[in-house]
Write a protein that holds these residues in place. Sequence first.
Motif, PDB file in Angstrom:
ATOM      1  N   GLU A 182     -20.481 -17.494   9.667  1.00 43.25           N
ATOM      2  CA  GLU A 182     -21.303 -16.526   9.724  1.00 43.25           C
ATOM      3  C   GLU A 182     -19.085 -16.689  10.034  1.00 43.25           C
ATOM      4  OE1 GLU A 182     -22.961 -14.091  12.239  1.00 43.25           O
ATOM      5  OE2 GLU A 182     -24.259 -13.980  11.070  1.00 43.25           O
ATOM      6  N   LEU A 183     -18.707 -17.681  10.603  1.00 42.49           N
ATOM      7  CA  LEU A 183     -17.179 -17.304  10.484  1.00 42.49           C
ATOM      8  C   LEU A 183     -16.378 -18.555   9.917  1.00 42.49           C
ATOM      9  CD1 LEU A 183     -17.287 -18.978  14.217  1.00 42.49           C
ATOM     10  CD2 LEU A 183     -16.057 -17.364  13.859  1.00 42.49           C
ATOM     11  N   LEU A 184     -16.915 -19.377   9.127  1.00 43.72           N
ATOM     12  CA  LEU A 184     -16.013 -19.637   7.587  1.00 43.72           C
ATOM     13  C   LEU A 184     -16.484 -18.702   6.616  1.00 43.72           C
ATOM     14  CD1 LEU A 184     -18.228 -23.314   7.640  1.00 43.72           C
ATOM     15  CD2 LEU A 184     -15.799 -23.037   8.210  1.00 43.72           C
ATOM     16  N   VAL A 185     -17.154 -17.952   6.305  1.00 41.37           N
ATOM     17  CA  VAL A 185     -17.307 -16.443   5.463  1.00 41.37           C
ATOM     18  C   VAL A 185     -16.514 -15.880   6.250  1.00 41.37           C
ATOM     19  CG1 VAL A 185     -18.196 -14.721   4.513  1.00 41.37           C
ATOM     20  CG2 VAL A 185     -19.191 -16.903   4.723  1.00 41.37           C
ATOM     21  N   GLU A 186     -15.747 -15.462   6.903  1.00 38.61           N
ATOM     22  CA  GLU A 186     -14.335 -14.695   7.331  1.00 38.61           C
ATOM     23  C   GLU A 186     -13.475 -15.769   7.568  1.00 38.61           C
ATOM     24  OE1 GLU A 186     -15.048 -13.706  12.231  1.00 38.61           O
ATOM     25  OE2 GLU A 186     -17.027 -13.029  11.754  1.00 38.61           O
ATOM     26  N   ILE A 206     -23.175 -24.242   3.989  1.00 36.44           N
ATOM     27  CA  ILE A 206     -21.756 -24.352   4.853  1.00 36.44           C
ATOM     28  C   ILE A 206     -21.234 -25.590   4.218  1.00 36.44           C
ATOM     29  CG2 ILE A 206     -20.571 -25.815   7.014  1.00 36.44           C
ATOM     30  CD1 ILE A 206     -23.095 -24.799   8.509  1.00 36.44           C
ATOM     31  N   ASP A 207     -21.837 -27.151   3.511  1.00 37.74           N
ATOM     32  CA  ASP A 207     -20.638 -27.514   2.876  1.00 37.74           C
ATOM     33  C   ASP A 207     -19.764 -27.132   0.898  1.00 37.74           C
ATOM     34  OD1 ASP A 207     -21.092 -29.442   4.750  1.00 37.74           O
ATOM     35  OD2 ASP A 207     -23.944 -30.253   2.884  1.00 37.74           O
ATOM     36  N   SER A 208     -20.440 -25.612   0.646  1.00 38.52           N
ATOM     37  CA  SER A 208     -20.135 -25.192   0.062  1.00 38.52           C
ATOM     38  C   SER A 208     -18.633 -24.083   0.335  1.00 38.52           C
ATOM     39  CB  SER A 208     -21.131 -24.397  -0.598  1.00 38.52           C
ATOM     40  OG  SER A 208     -21.643 -23.557   0.197  1.00 38.52           O
ATOM     41  N   LEU A 209     -19.283 -23.209   1.472  1.00 36.13           N
ATOM     42  CA  LEU A 209     -17.899 -22.985   1.786  1.00 36.13           C
ATOM     43  C   LEU A 209     -16.473 -23.731   2.923  1.00 36.13           C
ATOM     44  CD1 LEU A 209     -20.018 -20.480   4.221  1.00 36.13           C
ATOM     45  CD2 LEU A 209     -18.704 -19.914   2.184  1.00 36.13           C
ATOM     46  N   LYS A 214      -2.723 -17.103  13.339  1.00 39.24           N
ATOM     47  CA  LYS A 214      -3.644 -17.129  14.738  1.00 39.24           C
ATOM     48  C   LYS A 214      -4.697 -16.545  15.048  1.00 39.24           C
ATOM     49  CE  LYS A 214       1.555 -15.345  16.880  1.00 39.24           C
ATOM     50  NZ  LYS A 214       2.194 -14.858  18.123  1.00 39.24           N
ATOM     51  N   SER A 215      -5.098 -15.542  14.279  1.00 38.96           N
ATOM     52  CA  SER A 215      -6.045 -14.896  14.015  1.00 38.96           C
ATOM     53  C   SER A 215      -7.498 -16.216  13.326  1.00 38.96           C
ATOM     54  CB  SER A 215      -6.498 -13.502  13.465  1.00 38.96           C
ATOM     55  OG  SER A 215      -6.297 -13.514  11.909  1.00 38.96           O
ATOM     56  N   GLN A 216      -6.916 -17.213  11.949  1.00 31.09           N
ATOM     57  CA  GLN A 216      -7.182 -18.035  11.832  1.00 31.09           C
ATOM     58  C   GLN A 216      -8.093 -19.354  12.976  1.00 31.09           C
ATOM     59  OE1 GLN A 216      -5.265 -18.496   8.055  1.00 31.09           O
ATOM     60  NE2 GLN A 216      -7.270 -18.980   7.373  1.00 31.09           N
ATOM     61  N   SER A 217      -7.145 -19.317  13.450  1.00 25.14           N
ATOM     62  CA  SER A 217      -6.546 -20.407  14.965  1.00 25.14           C
ATOM     63  C   SER A 217      -7.278 -19.683  15.930  1.00 25.14           C
ATOM     64  CB  SER A 217      -5.541 -20.367  15.114  1.00 25.14           C
ATOM     65  OG  SER A 217      -4.941 -19.352  15.945  1.00 25.14           O
ATOM     66  N   LEU A 218      -7.785 -18.558  15.587  1.00 21.49           N
ATOM     67  CA  LEU A 218      -8.640 -18.404  17.071  1.00 21.49           C
ATOM     68  C   LEU A 218     -10.166 -18.763  16.330  1.00 21.49           C
ATOM     69  CD1 LEU A 218      -7.267 -14.959  18.364  1.00 21.49           C
ATOM     70  CD2 LEU A 218      -7.707 -17.062  19.470  1.00 21.49           C
ATOM     71  N   ARG A 219     -10.946 -18.580  14.700  1.00 19.70           N
ATOM     72  CA  ARG A 219     -12.204 -18.674  14.622  1.00 19.70           C
ATOM     73  C   ARG A 219     -12.071 -20.674  14.460  1.00 19.70           C
ATOM     74  NH1 ARG A 219     -10.262 -14.300  13.202  1.00 19.70           N
ATOM     75  NH2 ARG A 219     -11.657 -12.196  12.065  1.00 19.70           N
ATOM     76  N   ILE A 220     -10.818 -20.962  14.119  1.00 22.85           N
ATOM     77  CA  ILE A 220     -11.116 -22.378  14.141  1.00 22.85           C
ATOM     78  C   ILE A 220     -11.756 -22.599  15.512  1.00 22.85           C
ATOM     79  CG2 ILE A 220      -9.881 -24.483  14.485  1.00 22.85           C
ATOM     80  CD1 ILE A 220      -8.564 -23.052  11.496  1.00 22.85           C
ATOM     81  N   SER A 222      -8.083 -15.972   4.547  1.00 24.28           N
ATOM     82  CA  SER A 222      -7.291 -17.407   3.974  1.00 24.28           C
ATOM     83  C   SER A 222      -6.796 -16.921   2.527  1.00 24.28           C
ATOM     84  CB  SER A 222      -7.798 -18.813   3.795  1.00 24.28           C
ATOM     85  OG  SER A 222      -8.350 -19.208   4.923  1.00 24.28           O
ATOM     86  N   GLN A 223      -7.905 -16.002   2.049  1.00 27.29           N
ATOM     87  CA  GLN A 223      -7.249 -15.300   0.346  1.00 27.29           C
ATOM     88  C   GLN A 223      -6.021 -14.270   0.271  1.00 27.29           C
ATOM     89  OE1 GLN A 223     -11.130 -13.551  -1.453  1.00 27.29           O
ATOM     90  NE2 GLN A 223     -11.838 -16.005  -0.819  1.00 27.29           N
ATOM     91  N   TYR A 224      -5.791 -14.383   1.945  1.00 29.52           N
ATOM     92  CA  TYR A 224      -4.244 -13.234   1.917  1.00 29.52           C
ATOM     93  C   TYR A 224      -2.863 -13.924   1.882  1.00 29.52           C
ATOM     94  CZ  TYR A 224      -8.020  -9.044   2.425  1.00 29.52           C
ATOM     95  OH  TYR A 224      -8.438  -9.040   2.226  1.00 29.52           O
ATOM     96  N   HIS A 225      -3.409 -15.642   2.615  1.00 32.48           N
ATOM     97  CA  HIS A 225      -2.265 -16.148   2.411  1.00 32.48           C
ATOM     98  C   HIS A 225      -0.891 -15.880   1.177  1.00 32.48           C
ATOM     99  CE1 HIS A 225      -2.525 -19.347   5.567  1.00 32.48           C
ATOM    100  NE2 HIS A 225      -3.859 -18.273   5.985  1.00 32.48           N
ATOM    101  N   GLU A 226      -1.447 -15.838   0.040  1.00 30.58           N
ATOM    102  CA  GLU A 226      -0.646 -15.877  -0.708  1.00 30.58           C
ATOM    103  C   GLU A 226       0.175 -14.926  -1.288  1.00 30.58           C
ATOM    104  OE1 GLU A 226      -1.381 -16.011  -6.366  1.00 30.58           O
ATOM    105  OE2 GLU A 226      -3.172 -16.849  -4.530  1.00 30.58           O
ATOM    106  N   GLU A 227      -0.827 -13.857  -1.098  1.00 34.54           N
ATOM    107  CA  GLU A 227      -0.213 -12.224  -0.916  1.00 34.54           C
ATOM    108  C   GLU A 227       0.782 -12.276  -0.288  1.00 34.54           C
ATOM    109  OE1 GLU A 227      -1.858  -8.178  -0.263  1.00 34.54           O
ATOM    110  OE2 GLU A 227      -3.250  -9.283  -0.573  1.00 34.54           O
ATOM    111  N   PHE A 228       0.630 -12.704   1.347  1.00 31.81           N
ATOM    112  CA  PHE A 228       2.016 -12.063   1.916  1.00 31.81           C
ATOM    113  C   PHE A 228       3.013 -13.478   1.744  1.00 31.81           C
ATOM    114  CE2 PHE A 228      -1.496 -10.711   5.332  1.00 31.81           C
ATOM    115  CZ  PHE A 228      -1.516  -9.866   4.792  1.00 31.81           C
ATOM    116  N   CYS A 229       2.708 -14.170   1.485  1.00 31.02           N
ATOM    117  CA  CYS A 229       3.619 -15.643   1.019  1.00 31.02           C
ATOM    118  C   CYS A 229       4.614 -15.365  -0.137  1.00 31.02           C
ATOM    119  CB  CYS A 229       3.011 -16.443   0.661  1.00 31.02           C
ATOM    120  SG  CYS A 229       3.718 -17.967   1.937  1.00 31.02           S
ATOM    121  N   ARG A 230       4.091 -14.788  -1.409  1.00 27.30           N
ATOM    122  CA  ARG A 230       4.006 -13.933  -2.486  1.00 27.30           C
ATOM    123  C   ARG A 230       5.870 -12.669  -1.727  1.00 27.30           C
ATOM    124  NH1 ARG A 230       4.085 -18.301  -5.423  1.00 27.30           N
ATOM    125  NH2 ARG A 230       1.924 -18.911  -6.017  1.00 27.30           N
ATOM    126  N   GLU A 231       4.853 -12.059  -1.067  1.00 25.88           N
ATOM    127  CA  GLU A 231       6.046 -10.847  -0.848  1.00 25.88           C
ATOM    128  C   GLU A 231       6.505 -10.978   0.171  1.00 25.88           C
ATOM    129  OE1 GLU A 231       2.439  -7.583   0.468  1.00 25.88           O
ATOM    130  OE2 GLU A 231       1.766  -7.561  -2.047  1.00 25.88           O
TER     131      GLU A 231
END
Length: 167
Positions: free
Chosen positions: A20-24, A99-102, A49-55, A29-38
């Motif tokens: 579940e955490l890996l899905v989150e 988990i491996d595929s994620l 930061k929110s990703q690091s909390l999940r990690i 992670s899919q928003y990185h590109e959008e935020f970077c481009r904009e």
Amino acid sequence: MNNNVNSFKKVIDLLEQKKELLVELLNLSQYHEEFCREERFNKLNRLIKSQSLRIDKLKKLDKKIDSISGGKKELAKLTKLFNPSAQDISSFTTQKEEIDSLLLELYKIDQKNQEIVSDKYQSLKKKVLDINHAKRVRNVYMKKLGKTCGFFVDRREKLRLKKGRLL
């Protein structure tokens, strides 16, 4: 024996939480590109930061799994340790495969995001260097005058003028 079965089920539950955490993480992670481009770097920073909390939560789950399984992660070693039922084994293998595929998908997205961030960093670095170069050029050609203007008169020259001598 019953304790071993419960421990194996606990490992399966922890693997489900990990999935579940890996899905989150994958969704974030899919928003990185959008935020970077904009160039929305504040949002990108909050996202990281929110990703690091999940990690960090993932690391804690891994430690719990290791403490229960004694550091053994292969199915053959775990079946010898816990002697689980066939249903538990199939549930375990399903969780591990998901988990491996994620993780693989997350790795691919992360590599892509690293390239985008690197490209954006290089372009911003070039812009900063161009701005600094332009400032230096401007300062060379446009010297600032002080608030007061004056001339320096050498004392020896002053004395010569008083005596009427020209040398």
